[in-house]
Design an enzyme around this catalytic site. Structure first.
Site, PDB file in Angstrom:
ATOM      1  N   SER A  20       0.803  -1.225   0.000  1.00  9.78           N
ATOM      2  CA  SER A  20       0.000   0.000   0.000  1.00  9.78           C
ATOM      3  C   SER A  20       0.840   1.282   0.000  1.00  9.78           C
ATOM      4  O   SER A  20       0.484   2.240  -0.699  1.00  9.78           O
ATOM      5  CB  SER A  20      -0.964   0.000   1.194  1.00  9.78           C
ATOM      6  OG  SER A  20      -1.853  -1.071   1.053  1.00  9.78           O
ATOM      7  N   THR A  65      -4.384  -3.700   8.554  1.00 12.05           N
ATOM      8  CA  THR A  65      -4.147  -5.016   7.951  1.00 12.05           C
ATOM      9  C   THR A  65      -3.969  -6.060   9.041  1.00 12.05           C
ATOM     10  O   THR A  65      -4.164  -5.774  10.238  1.00 12.05           O
ATOM     11  CB  THR A  65      -2.973  -4.962   6.939  1.00 12.05           C
ATOM     12  OG1 THR A  65      -2.902  -6.220   6.265  1.00 12.05           O
ATOM     13  CG2 THR A  65      -1.627  -4.670   7.600  1.00 12.05           C
ATOM     14  N   LYS A  69      -7.811  -6.330  11.754  1.00 11.74           N
ATOM     15  CA  LYS A  69      -9.029  -5.853  11.090  1.00 11.74           C
ATOM     16  C   LYS A  69     -10.283  -6.001  11.963  1.00 11.74           C
ATOM     17  O   LYS A  69     -11.214  -5.216  11.852  1.00 11.74           O
ATOM     18  CB  LYS A  69      -9.229  -6.579   9.760  1.00 11.74           C
ATOM     19  CG  LYS A  69      -8.230  -6.157   8.689  1.00 11.74           C
ATOM     20  CD  LYS A  69      -8.557  -6.805   7.357  1.00 11.74           C
ATOM     21  CE  LYS A  69      -7.511  -6.451   6.316  1.00 11.74           C
ATOM     22  NZ  LYS A  69      -7.800  -7.022   4.997  1.00 11.74           N
ATOM     23  N   ASP A 105     -12.527  -4.019   1.183  1.00 15.73           N
ATOM     24  CA  ASP A 105     -12.075  -5.260   0.521  1.00 15.73           C
ATOM     25  C   ASP A 105     -13.169  -5.859  -0.378  1.00 15.73           C
ATOM     26  O   ASP A 105     -12.907  -6.230  -1.527  1.00 15.73           O
ATOM     27  CB  ASP A 105     -11.659  -6.315   1.566  1.00 15.73           C
ATOM     28  CG  ASP A 105     -10.296  -6.017   2.171  1.00 15.73           C
ATOM     29  OD1 ASP A 105      -9.461  -5.390   1.499  1.00 15.73           O
ATOM     30  OD2 ASP A 105     -10.068  -6.427   3.328  1.00 15.73           O
ATOM     31  N   GLY A 133     -10.919 -14.021   6.558  1.00 18.18           N
ATOM     32  CA  GLY A 133     -11.272 -12.598   6.545  1.00 18.18           C
ATOM     33  C   GLY A 133     -11.635 -12.098   5.161  1.00 18.18           C
ATOM     34  O   GLY A 133     -12.656 -11.405   4.988  1.00 18.18           O
ATOM     35  N   TYR A 228      -2.206 -12.218  -5.093  1.00 18.20           N
ATOM     36  CA  TYR A 228      -1.573 -11.365  -6.107  1.00 18.20           C
ATOM     37  C   TYR A 228      -0.084 -11.671  -6.255  1.00 18.20           C
ATOM     38  O   TYR A 228       0.570 -11.164  -7.150  1.00 18.20           O
ATOM     39  CB  TYR A 228      -1.798  -9.878  -5.790  1.00 18.20           C
ATOM     40  CG  TYR A 228      -1.550  -9.497  -4.355  1.00 18.20           C
ATOM     41  CD1 TYR A 228      -2.615  -9.447  -3.455  1.00 18.20           C
ATOM     42  CD2 TYR A 228      -0.274  -9.217  -3.895  1.00 18.20           C
ATOM     43  CE1 TYR A 228      -2.401  -9.124  -2.123  1.00 18.20           C
ATOM     44  CE2 TYR A 228      -0.055  -8.891  -2.570  1.00 18.20           C
ATOM     45  CZ  TYR A 228      -1.128  -8.849  -1.691  1.00 18.20           C
ATOM     46  OH  TYR A 228      -0.897  -8.528  -0.379  1.00 18.20           O
ATOM     47  N   GLY A 249      -5.334 -11.391  -8.024  1.00 15.11           N
ATOM     48  CA  GLY A 249      -5.769 -10.494  -6.954  1.00 15.11           C
ATOM     49  C   GLY A 249      -5.288  -9.048  -7.065  1.00 15.11           C
ATOM     50  O   GLY A 249      -5.614  -8.227  -6.204  1.00 15.11           O
TER      51      GLY A 249
HETATM   52  P1  NAP Z   1      -7.313 -15.862   6.688  1.00 16.90           P
HETATM   53  O1  NAP Z   1      -8.358 -15.072   7.338  1.00 16.90           O
HETATM   54  O2  NAP Z   1      -6.176 -16.395   7.488  1.00 16.90           O
HETATM   55  O3  NAP Z   1      -8.054 -17.126   5.952  1.00 16.90           O
HETATM   56  C1  NAP Z   1      -7.301 -18.168   5.378  1.00 16.90           C
HETATM   57  C2  NAP Z   1      -8.227 -19.161   4.650  1.00 16.90           C
HETATM   58  O4  NAP Z   1      -7.383 -20.124   3.996  1.00 16.90           O
HETATM   59  C3  NAP Z   1      -9.156 -19.951   5.576  1.00 16.90           C
HETATM   60  O5  NAP Z   1     -10.360 -20.252   4.914  1.00 16.90           O
HETATM   61  C4  NAP Z   1      -8.359 -21.245   5.818  1.00 16.90           C
HETATM   62  O6  NAP Z   1      -9.163 -22.356   6.137  1.00 16.90           O
HETATM   63  C5  NAP Z   1      -7.758 -21.449   4.440  1.00 16.90           C
HETATM   64  N1  NAP Z   1      -6.575 -22.300   4.495  1.00 16.90           N
HETATM   65  C6  NAP Z   1      -5.381 -22.018   5.077  1.00 16.90           C
HETATM   66  N2  NAP Z   1      -4.541 -23.071   4.941  1.00 16.90           N
HETATM   67  C7  NAP Z   1      -5.235 -24.032   4.264  1.00 16.90           C
HETATM   68  C8  NAP Z   1      -4.912 -25.354   3.818  1.00 16.90           C
HETATM   69  N3  NAP Z   1      -3.706 -25.910   4.036  1.00 16.90           N
HETATM   70  N4  NAP Z   1      -5.848 -26.043   3.134  1.00 16.90           N
HETATM   71  C9  NAP Z   1      -7.069 -25.502   2.898  1.00 16.90           C
HETATM   72  N5  NAP Z   1      -7.443 -24.260   3.299  1.00 16.90           N
HETATM   73  C10 NAP Z   1      -6.522 -23.545   3.974  1.00 16.90           C
HETATM   74  O7  NAP Z   1      -6.611 -15.072   5.484  1.00 16.90           O
HETATM   75  P2  NAP Z   1      -7.241 -13.879   4.584  1.00 16.90           P
HETATM   76  O8  NAP Z   1      -6.917 -12.587   5.204  1.00 16.90           O
HETATM   77  O9  NAP Z   1      -8.659 -14.218   4.275  1.00 16.90           O
HETATM   78  O10 NAP Z   1      -6.331 -13.991   3.258  1.00 16.90           O
HETATM   79  C11 NAP Z   1      -6.402 -15.107   2.429  1.00 16.90           C
HETATM   80  C12 NAP Z   1      -5.633 -14.865   1.114  1.00 16.90           C
HETATM   81  O11 NAP Z   1      -6.221 -13.784   0.413  1.00 16.90           O
HETATM   82  C13 NAP Z   1      -4.162 -14.485   1.314  1.00 16.90           C
HETATM   83  O12 NAP Z   1      -3.414 -15.110   0.295  1.00 16.90           O
HETATM   84  C14 NAP Z   1      -4.146 -12.980   1.094  1.00 16.90           C
HETATM   85  O13 NAP Z   1      -2.904 -12.508   0.582  1.00 16.90           O
HETATM   86  C15 NAP Z   1      -5.241 -12.823   0.045  1.00 16.90           C
HETATM   87  N6  NAP Z   1      -5.877 -11.491   0.074  1.00 16.90           N
HETATM   88  C16 NAP Z   1      -5.867 -10.751  -1.067  1.00 16.90           C
HETATM   89  C17 NAP Z   1      -6.459  -9.505  -1.064  1.00 16.90           C
HETATM   90  C18 NAP Z   1      -6.441  -8.675  -2.318  1.00 16.90           C
HETATM   91  O14 NAP Z   1      -6.741  -7.480  -2.228  1.00 16.90           O
HETATM   92  N7  NAP Z   1      -6.137  -9.236  -3.465  1.00 16.90           N
HETATM   93  C19 NAP Z   1      -7.091  -9.008   0.092  1.00 16.90           C
HETATM   94  C20 NAP Z   1      -7.088  -9.801   1.246  1.00 16.90           C
HETATM   95  C21 NAP Z   1      -6.488 -11.057   1.225  1.00 16.90           C
HETATM   96  P3  NAP Z   1      -9.552 -22.725   7.670  1.00 16.90           P
HETATM   97  O15 NAP Z   1     -10.775 -21.911   8.002  1.00 16.90           O
HETATM   98  O16 NAP Z   1      -9.794 -24.165   7.621  1.00 16.90           O
HETATM   99  O17 NAP Z   1      -8.364 -22.357   8.519  1.00 16.90           O
END
Ligand code: NAP
Length: 289
Positions: A20, A65, A69, A105, A133, A228, A249
């Site tokens: 950012s 972040t 959040k 988001d 999240g 991304y 992303g």
């Molecule tokens: P988070 O809250 O930690 O959620 C992670 C998710 O991934 C949960 O559903 C988790 O499942 C699942 N997961 C983790 N390890 C796994 C595995 N080994 N097998 C299957 N599922 C698994 O993370 P978040 O903040 O939502 O972010 C998730 C991704 O989105 C990251 O890569 C982040 O960089 C990306 N993101 C991108 C943007 C953008 O603007 N492009 C914005 C935000 C996030 P469980 O519930 O079972 O733990």
């Protein structure tokens, strides 16, 4: 009367990975706006003090972040409807000493979707992989925008069920179901899916395997991975091979930032400049590591 300093920033822990600052400082320069955007690494025990300092110092706006959040919400004076429904804030504006929380988001995702596929989420059926999240923000916004039907498939089924319960309580007209990612349930619904979205962190590492059988991918489905970095995950590679339209992303990241910038300054920033800055930074630093 609150006096502002021309400061914007991001609170996180850690925060050094954040892209950012590059995006926001570039657009301030481009638009000749006198703001400077700083990453602040905030220790967990200092979050409340850090939020108070926004008011005390007169900082105009802050992004939030990982991992704050949700936790930050208790320190704010007002929270937007979307952020309340999502249960998380990623943007704070200091409005004459009142701290107001937003979540950009979900809207960032919708804008990226609409720009790239020249269509809206209404009348479409979505399969969302993940219930963290980012999934919460995207799913809530999809429901608000009138998506036809949403399936959430997650490793931990209870996390997907909790999102379903929250949506059913707050946006009751939504049609939404929780699936177990480890079962064969996806096989039964894949034929009705228009858009598949990976919101899990699986795909970030080169060694990550596909979460779903690649036989389920086809040219009839739009496939989006909100990761991304890398720019093309294994899921997107496999989806492309099957002839699917794909999206990474980067645009979601750009649009969530653009929406935050507009909340703080009232100015719509140049999306293409933000996008180019991000890609250049990623290419010159992260991808060369
Ligand atoms: P988070 O809250 O930690 O959620 C992670 C998710 O991934 C949960 O559903 C988790 O499942 C699942 N997961 C983790 N390890 C796994 C595995 N080994 N097998 C299957 N599922 C698994 O993370 P978040 O903040 O939502 O972010 C998730 C991704 O989105 C990251 O890569 C982040 O960089 C990306 N993101 C991108 C943007 C953008 O603007 N492009 C914005 C935000 C996030 P469980 O519930 O079972 O733990």
């Amino acid at each position: 009367m609150q006096k502002y300093i021309n400061l914007l920033g991001i609170f996180g822990y850690p925060v050094s990975h954040s892209l950012s600052p590059y995006m926001h400082n570039k657009i301030c320069k481009e638009l000749n706006l006198p703001y400077f955007y700083v990453p602040f690494e905030i220790l967990p025990e200092n979050l409340g003090f850090a939020v108070k300092s926004i008011r005390i110092l007169g900082i105009k706006g802050i992004n939030i972040t990982i991992p704050y959040k949700e936790k930050v919400m208790q320190y704010l004076d007002k929270i937007s409807k979307e952020a309340k429904l999502i249960g998380a804030v990623n943007t704070i504006i200091n409005d004459s000493g009142k701290l107001i929380g937003y979540n950009t988001d979900g809207k960032g995702f919708i804008k990226a979707f609409e720009k790239n596929f020249k269509t809206t989420p209404s009348c479409k059926t979505f399969l969302i992989l993940g219930a963290g999240g980012a999934a919460k923000a995207i799913i809530t916004q999809l429901c608000l925008e009138g998506a036809k039907k949403i399936f959430i498939a997650n490793r931990t089924l209870s996390n997907a069920k909790n999102i379903v319960l929250n949506i059913k309580k707050n946006i009751p007209y939504s049609e939404i179901y929780a699936l177990d990612l480890n079962s064969n349930e996806i096989n039964n619904i894949i034929s009705e899916i228009d858009v598949l979205v990976n919101t899990t962190s699986i795909g970030m590492k080169k060694t990550d395997a596909l979460l779903i059988n690649n036989e389920l991918l086809s040219n009839k489905t739009i496939v989006i991975d909100i990761i991304y970095n890398p720019r093309e995950t294994l899921l997107l590679k496999e989806a492309k091979k099957k002839g699917a339209k794909t999206l990474n992303g980067i645009d979601m990241l750009v649009f969530q930032g653009a929406l935050a910038f507009e909340i703080w300054t009232g100015v719509k920033p140049p999306i293409e400049v933000m996008r180019k800055t991000l890609i250049e930074h990623m290419f010159n630093t992260i991808e060369k590591r």
